[in-house]
Structures are given as C-alpha cells and as structure tokens.
Scaffold this active site. Structure first.
Site, PDB file in Angstrom:
ATOM      1  CE  LYS A 281     -38.522 -33.487-110.225  1.00  0.00           C
ATOM      2  NZ  LYS A 281     -38.412 -32.530-109.351  1.00  0.00           N
TER       3      LYS A 281
ATOM      4  CE  LYS B  65     -30.313 -30.631-115.859  1.00  0.00           C
ATOM      5  NZ  LYS B  65     -31.299 -29.532-115.579  1.00  0.00           N
TER       6      LYS B  65
ATOM      7  CE  LYS C 273     -29.072 -30.773-106.634  1.00  0.00           C
ATOM      8  NZ  LYS C 273     -30.291 -29.983-106.317  1.00  0.00           N
TER       9      LYS C 273
HETATM   10  P1  AMP Z   1     -31.517 -28.896-109.674  1.00  0.00           P
HETATM   11  O1  AMP Z   1     -30.016 -29.635-109.444  1.00  0.00           O
HETATM   12  O2  AMP Z   1     -32.115 -29.719-110.767  1.00  0.00           O
HETATM   13  O3  AMP Z   1     -32.179 -28.724-108.328  1.00  0.00           O
HETATM   14  O4  AMP Z   1     -31.037 -27.481-110.327  1.00  0.00           O
HETATM   15  C1  AMP Z   1     -30.490 -26.427-109.471  1.00  0.00           C
HETATM   16  C2  AMP Z   1     -30.295 -25.445-110.409  1.00  0.00           C
HETATM   17  O5  AMP Z   1     -28.996 -25.745-111.126  1.00  0.00           O
HETATM   18  C3  AMP Z   1     -31.203 -24.992-111.464  1.00  0.00           C
HETATM   19  O6  AMP Z   1     -30.895 -23.606-111.788  1.00  0.00           O
HETATM   20  C4  AMP Z   1     -30.535 -25.971-112.790  1.00  0.00           C
HETATM   21  O7  AMP Z   1     -31.005 -24.940-113.854  1.00  0.00           O
HETATM   22  C5  AMP Z   1     -29.084 -25.590-112.505  1.00  0.00           C
HETATM   23  N1  AMP Z   1     -28.624 -26.853-113.100  1.00  0.00           N
HETATM   24  C6  AMP Z   1     -28.612 -28.179-112.908  1.00  0.00           C
HETATM   25  N2  AMP Z   1     -28.180 -29.336-113.586  1.00  0.00           N
HETATM   26  C7  AMP Z   1     -27.422 -28.384-114.556  1.00  0.00           C
HETATM   27  C8  AMP Z   1     -26.590 -28.752-115.659  1.00  0.00           C
HETATM   28  N3  AMP Z   1     -26.357 -29.809-115.707  1.00  0.00           N
HETATM   29  N4  AMP Z   1     -26.019 -27.609-116.168  1.00  0.00           N
HETATM   30  C9  AMP Z   1     -26.321 -26.298-116.029  1.00  0.00           C
HETATM   31  N5  AMP Z   1     -27.235 -26.123-115.034  1.00  0.00           N
HETATM   32  C10 AMP Z   1     -27.729 -27.101-114.426  1.00  0.00           C
END
Ligand code: AMP
Ligand code: TRP
Length: 332
Positions: free
Chosen positions: A111, A194, A197
């Site tokens: 980051k 992956k 967002k």
């Molecule tokens: P974030 O969107 O990175 O803030 O992640 C929020 C939660 O969603 C965390 O527990 C991540 O591990 C899960 N997460 C985010 N993106 C993915 C993805 N593409 N596949 C599976 N889990 C995800």
C-alpha cells in the site's frame, strides 16, 4: 467460550468475494459463538476518504451484514470509531510492538508503494489497530481471508508479548477461523487476480447490490478460454478463468468444486454461464434488494450501530480497566 471478532472496511463496493469469502461464513458462526462484527471505519482512514462517501459506505456494509442474515440481536454489529477503546488499546499495544515486526508486514509495503516517506503513520500502525480490535474483546477466533493472516499472526505475537512482559495469562492468542470451503473469488476479467473493490473495471466484479440484468451482463462478458469445460478437477489446471467460474458456481450452490466440475463436464461455456447467472441472481437478488431497502432507512441502520456500540463499549470498558491495572496506570 469461543468469541469471534471480524471486520470489513467501509471502502468501495462490497462484492461477491466479500460475500462468499467473508460475510456468508459469519452467518453460520452466529449460531454457535459469541460474535462481534465490526465496520472498521478507523482502518478506512489509513487511505484518503471522502467524508460523505465514508458515511454512506459504513451504512452500506452494515446493511450488507444484516441483509446477509447476521442477526443484530444475537451478534454485536457496530462501527469501530464509536468505541474509543479501539484507539486507546492500539496506543497501549503500540508501546509493546517492536518496529521490526511492523517492517515485515507485506500489506504496508504494497500500500505504501515506493514513496515510503509519504505513507502515513496510521497505515504503518494499521496492524496494531487490528490487534487492538481483536484483543479488546479477548476474541479467541478470527475469521479472515488469506491476505489478513499475517496481521492475525502479529496480533498473536503482540498478545504473547503482553502476557510475557507482565507475567499474566490475560489475552487469549487469537486463532484464525478457517472455513473448509474457503473461497477465493477471482476477477471476472482475469482469473489470476483477486476480485477486488479497487479494480478500476466494474466488469471485474459482481457487486452485492447489482441488479439481475447487471449480474447477467457481467457473467456473460466474463473471461473464458476456448475449450469446453473439463471432465475432471485436474482439467482445471492452467485454466484460471474456468476454475474461477466453476468455483463461484460451487460456492453459490454450496457444493464442492469437484461436484460442479462433474455437473458441467464437457459443457460449453455459454450453457454453463446461463446456469451460473440463474444461480447468482437467485442467491444475490434477495440480499441486494434487502440491502437497498435498508439503505433507504438510515435511521434504522444507525440505531443498530448505536445499540451495537453500547454493547461493545461495555465489554471494552471492562477489559480496558483490567488492562490499565496490569500496566500500572492509576485509576484513582
Ligand atoms: P476487503 O474487501 O479487502 O476489505 O476484505 C473484506 C473481507 O472480504 C476480508 O475478510 C477478505 O478476506 C474478504 N475478501 C475480499 N476479497 C475477496 C475475494 N476476492 N475472495 C474472497 N474473499 C475476499
Ligand atoms: N484488516 C481487515 C481487512 O482489511 C479488516 C479488519 C480490521 C479486521 N480489524 C480486524 C479483520 C479485526 C478481522 C479482525 O480485511
């Protein structure tokens, strides 16, 4: 007693990866455990946020929790900044955390990029705040995705350092709560990346609030290869896009990926995608509709957060008072 703590940052659209990889699993945990689910708005501040958007997205994540089936009576749902104990414990723990431990964190390196001197102190201290989130409630289990395992490991190290330094058995060492069918959802545009967002292309992800037409469009346009679907799991090797779509199907249907492979063995992508659209719409449609309904009732959503913050605040104050005593902070 097992206590679960987890959180999602209120940044950007919630997508299928957040649902299948995180929120959906939490729904199952609430039956057996004492659960605290947080919207970690203080973590969001480690990158620049527009205040109005931050507010709206905090409500959106809350709505997603509720619409997915997390029961606000049984569980505690609240936003992090409403309980001052998170910031306070983060300070106390930061005094016990060697810089060397933080220097190993790969997320900070990603980051912060090349301009390390311009990165904020908050971004650097992010994992200490996350440790504080967990330890403030003496959580024993933390459901997190792969990307957060290193941070959880640090939380264990900090808990251990506290217990050793003050010769107490105060903090439990939080364990990762791993799910059998832990789903890693990949981008619809590139099966090696992956679903995220922050991807610039909205076609890379299915948002939890996408309507049926949008879901259908996105799945139709999802990247594939030229072969029909394989006959066995081994046939998915080196076919990341096919593996991703079959993985999504399996996760949505609640079956093993192998079962999905057998079901569509030899099928053309077009036939498979039509079934995937139906399944995705049937699972996400009602959740997205409920989220939109809740977002039109911000007063209700805010009341859930306020009540959750009261309950969390009570536990937090109790633990902080014990922590102050252990540290030698006078409470006259
Ligand atoms: P974030 O969107 O990175 O803030 O992640 C929020 C939660 O969603 C965390 O527990 C991540 O591990 C899960 N997460 C985010 N993106 C993915 C993805 N593409 N596949 C599976 N889990 C995800
Ligand atoms: N860092 C986590 C993420 O980006 C969010 C988070 C903050 C969290 N505090 C937490 C997750 C405590 C689990 C436990 O996904």
């Amino acid at each position: 007693m097992k206590r679960i703590f987890s959180g999602v940052q209120p940044t950007g659209n919630l997508h299928l990866g957040n649902y299948l990889g995180a929120i959906r699993n939490w729904v199952q945990l609430q039956a057996d455990f004492d659960c605290i689910f947080c919207i970690v708005d203080l973590h969001a501040l480690t990158t620049p946020q527009d205040p109005a958007t931050l507010r709206a997205q905090t409500r959106e994540v809350t709505a997603a929790y509720i619409a997915s089936g997390i029961d606000a009576e049984r569980c505690i749902i609240f936003n992090q900044s409403m309980v001052a104990g998170h910031s306070e414990l983060a300070w106390l723990l930061s005094c016990l955390t060697p810089l060397g431990w933080l220097n190993r964190m790969t997320q900070f390196k990603e980051k912060a990029g090349k301009q390390k001197d311009n990165a904020g102190l908050g971004l650097y201290a992010y994992p200490v705040l996350m440790a504080a989130d967990i330890l403030l409630y003496k959580a024993t289990h933390v459901p997190v995705g792969d990307d957060q395992k290193q941070h959880l490991e640090l939380a264990r190290d900090i808990a251990g350092a506290f217990n050793r330094q003050f010769n107490v058995d105060y903090f439990p060492l939080p364990e990762p709560q791993i799910f059998g069918a832990a789903t890693r959802v990949m981008s619809l545009r590139d099966g090696t990346k992956k679903m995220s967002k922050s991807d610039l292309s909205d076609y890379s992800r299915i948002n939890m609030t996408d309507d049926a037409d949008t879901v259908a469009q996105k799945i139709k346009k999802a990247k594939t290869d030229t072969e029909p679907l394989p006959e066995s799991l081994a046939g998915l090797e080196a076919r990341p896009d096919a593996a991703n779509l079959l993985g999504i199907y399996a996760a949505l249907a609640g079956i093993a990926q192998e079962a999905a492979v057998i079901r569509f063995a030899g099928a053309a992508f077009s036939a498979f995608k039509a079934e995937l659209v139906d399944l995705a719409v049937s699972v996400l449609g009602p959740i997205g509709a409920e989220m939109k309904r809740l977002m039109r009732e911000p007063a209700y959503v805010d009341a859930v957060l306020r009540r959750g913050a009261e309950r969390a605040g009570e536990i937090s104050r109790h633990h902080l008072s014990e922590i102050h005593t252990i540290l030698g902070l006078l409470r006259p």
